[in-house]
Scaffold this motif. Sequence first.
Motif, PDB file in Angstrom:
ATOM      1  N   GLN A 114       0.684  -1.297   0.027  1.00 58.53           N
ATOM      2  CA  GLN A 114      -0.009  -0.067   0.062  1.00 58.53           C
ATOM      3  C   GLN A 114       0.848   1.197  -0.332  1.00 58.53           C
ATOM      4  O   GLN A 114       0.723   2.537  -0.891  1.00 58.53           O
ATOM      5  CB  GLN A 114      -1.262   0.294   1.016  1.00 58.53           C
ATOM      6  N   TRP A 126      -2.415  -1.156 -13.036  1.00 54.68           N
ATOM      7  CA  TRP A 126      -4.372  -0.665 -13.785  1.00 54.68           C
ATOM      8  C   TRP A 126      -3.471   1.261 -13.805  1.00 54.68           C
ATOM      9  O   TRP A 126      -3.690   1.413 -15.078  1.00 54.68           O
ATOM     10  CB  TRP A 126      -5.042  -0.367 -12.575  1.00 54.68           C
ATOM     11  N   ARG A 170      -1.385  -3.972  -5.144  1.00 50.35           N
ATOM     12  CA  ARG A 170      -0.521  -4.400  -6.945  1.00 50.35           C
ATOM     13  C   ARG A 170      -1.380  -4.300  -7.899  1.00 50.35           C
ATOM     14  O   ARG A 170      -0.468  -4.495  -9.354  1.00 50.35           O
ATOM     15  CB  ARG A 170       0.136  -6.427  -6.341  1.00 50.35           C
ATOM     16  N   VAL A 171      -2.622  -4.764  -8.155  1.00 45.83           N
ATOM     17  CA  VAL A 171      -3.161  -4.761  -9.062  1.00 45.83           C
ATOM     18  C   VAL A 171      -3.399  -3.313  -9.600  1.00 45.83           C
ATOM     19  O   VAL A 171      -3.438  -2.803 -10.771  1.00 45.83           O
ATOM     20  CB  VAL A 171      -4.487  -5.372  -8.693  1.00 45.83           C
ATOM     21  N   ALA A 172      -3.371  -1.793  -8.521  1.00 52.66           N
ATOM     22  CA  ALA A 172      -4.000  -1.051  -8.778  1.00 52.66           C
ATOM     23  C   ALA A 172      -2.302  -0.178  -9.927  1.00 52.66           C
ATOM     24  O   ALA A 172      -2.445   0.182 -10.614  1.00 52.66           O
ATOM     25  CB  ALA A 172      -3.880  -0.254  -7.814  1.00 52.66           C
ATOM     26  N   ARG A 193      -6.803  -1.013  -1.421  1.00 51.38           N
ATOM     27  CA  ARG A 193      -7.060  -2.728  -0.834  1.00 51.38           C
ATOM     28  C   ARG A 193      -6.771  -3.861  -2.067  1.00 51.38           C
ATOM     29  O   ARG A 193      -6.157  -4.746  -1.590  1.00 51.38           O
ATOM     30  CB  ARG A 193      -8.781  -2.853  -0.725  1.00 51.38           C
ATOM     31  N   ARG A 194      -6.415  -3.732  -3.534  1.00 53.57           N
ATOM     32  CA  ARG A 194      -5.700  -4.114  -4.332  1.00 53.57           C
ATOM     33  C   ARG A 194      -4.422  -3.776  -4.617  1.00 53.57           C
ATOM     34  O   ARG A 194      -4.365  -2.887  -5.842  1.00 53.57           O
ATOM     35  CB  ARG A 194      -6.650  -4.652  -5.401  1.00 53.57           C
TER      36      ARG A 194
END
Length: 197
Positions: free
Chosen positions: A24, A70, A65-67, A62-63
């Motif tokens: 984060q 993105w 690594r994905v963010a 909340r995510r």
Amino acid sequence: MTVQSDALGGRLPLVGLATLTDAQQELFDYVVANQLPWANDAGFKITTDDGRLIGPFNGFLRRPRVALQWLAFAEAEAKHTSLTDRVREVVIVAVGAVWESQYEMYAHKILARQYGLSPEVVKALGEGAVPDELSDDEKLAVRITRQLTLNHRLDDELFREAEQTFGHQGLSDIWAVMAEYQGVCILLNMFTVPIPD
């Protein structure tokens, strides 16, 4: 109506700065370095007064690594597009309007004005209209966006017109910006993220 800063996460509590995990923190640092100056220059808020992330960024935490991936996609989409800034922006506003995404419309009403779109044009786009003040290319981009977002298909006649105007690369760029901002609108609407004061 005033929204208290703790409520700016909508259904998600705002993530406190002291509780950030390493992943984060990496995302937070990226947003502060890359997104915050852009938002501040434009005139919309992506943080609370005490520095917590709001808008889609609180949800992204909340995510993380994905963010981060993105945001890399978003950066590539914006940097390598063949679309003009105005065409790209009318697509974004048209997506936000269909999704009735409060925060998305808040931020992009401000950004659209920077690209020369009047408040009246932005308001009309937000209401689902295709304003006469737009150029032919911009009107076409709105029609493409609305048809795909509402009907999930592009009819043959509109496709041929779009292909003639934008070519395959331009159509791919419209797809990319639509994909990016529909994803953001889904996140914002899922968690009912409000606009700040």
